[in-house]
Design an enzyme around this catalytic site. Structure first.
Site: not given
Length: 209
Positions: A9-10, A89
């Site tokens: 995603s953003a 991350e």
């Protein structure tokens, strides 16, 4: 059958929240999980994975040269059966590490769930995301909204005045005050210098300069 998953995603779409909820669901059923987090992301403390809504869990730190297949094998040897690996991350993974995670799936038969950004502040793929998009068995977008009301698919880096930063290192850890999720159209607009964005008031539209 174990699979390699990439949830992308953003910024500010709830990736880490989703990861922590998934880990909780496994543990609630008596299954053991391993959360991996990159060393360079220490915003919540070293080895801590934390979401914006306050959920937290301990994670195992990895660096760019860490052998992830070997790390997982040692974990299983030391602590017993492992039911899921979750990577926070994941955009910071190297190409080699993405391949190693695919080996965890294919050789060790342990599912791997990776969560990360797709593109950087220039609209270019991160290395980890590039190879997860290429090699993952399952891809799923975690959606979020731009201040314009459209789906946010891009991430823009802004300075203290709210103007787009177009140069600098790809990897720079920061929170909401540095990065804002926007639609592709808004990304183009601010990158052209047409206005500014207040990262602390992400509901506001971009004014035209």
């Amino acid at each position: 059958m174990a699979k390699l998953y990439f949830y992308y995603s953003a910024m500010n779409a709830g990736k880490t929240t989703t990861l922590l909820q998934s880990a909780h669901n496994y543990r609630e059923r008596g299954m053991r999980t391993l959360i991996l987090t990159p060393k360079l992301d220490h915003r919540a403390g070293s080895g801590v994975v934390a979401s914006r809504i306050g959920l937290r869990a301990d994670g195992r730190i990895f660096e760019r040269d860490t052998g992830l297949q070997q790390l997982v094998e040692r974990d299983i040897h030391n602590d017993g059966a492992l039911h899921c690996v979750l990577v926070d991350e994941a955009q910071f993974l190297s190409r080699a590490q993405v391949w190693q995670l695919s080996e965890v799936v294919d050789r060790l038969r342990v599912p791997v769930l990776c969560y990360g950004l797709r593109t950087d502040f220039r609209g270019e793929l991160f290395e980890g995301s590039q190879f997860l998009l290429a090699w993952a068995d399952e891809l799923e977008e975690i959606k979020t909204i731009c201040h314009s009301g459209s789906k946010a698919t891009m991430t823009v880096r802004v300075d203290a005045q709210g103007h787009a930063v177009q140069d600098g290192p790809q990897v720079e850890i920061g929170g909401n005050e540095r990065y804002v999720s926007v639609s592709r159209a808004e990304f183009k607009k601010i990158m052209r210098g047409e206005g500014r964005i207040d990262p602390l008031q992400i509901a506001l539209p971009l004014p035209v300069a």
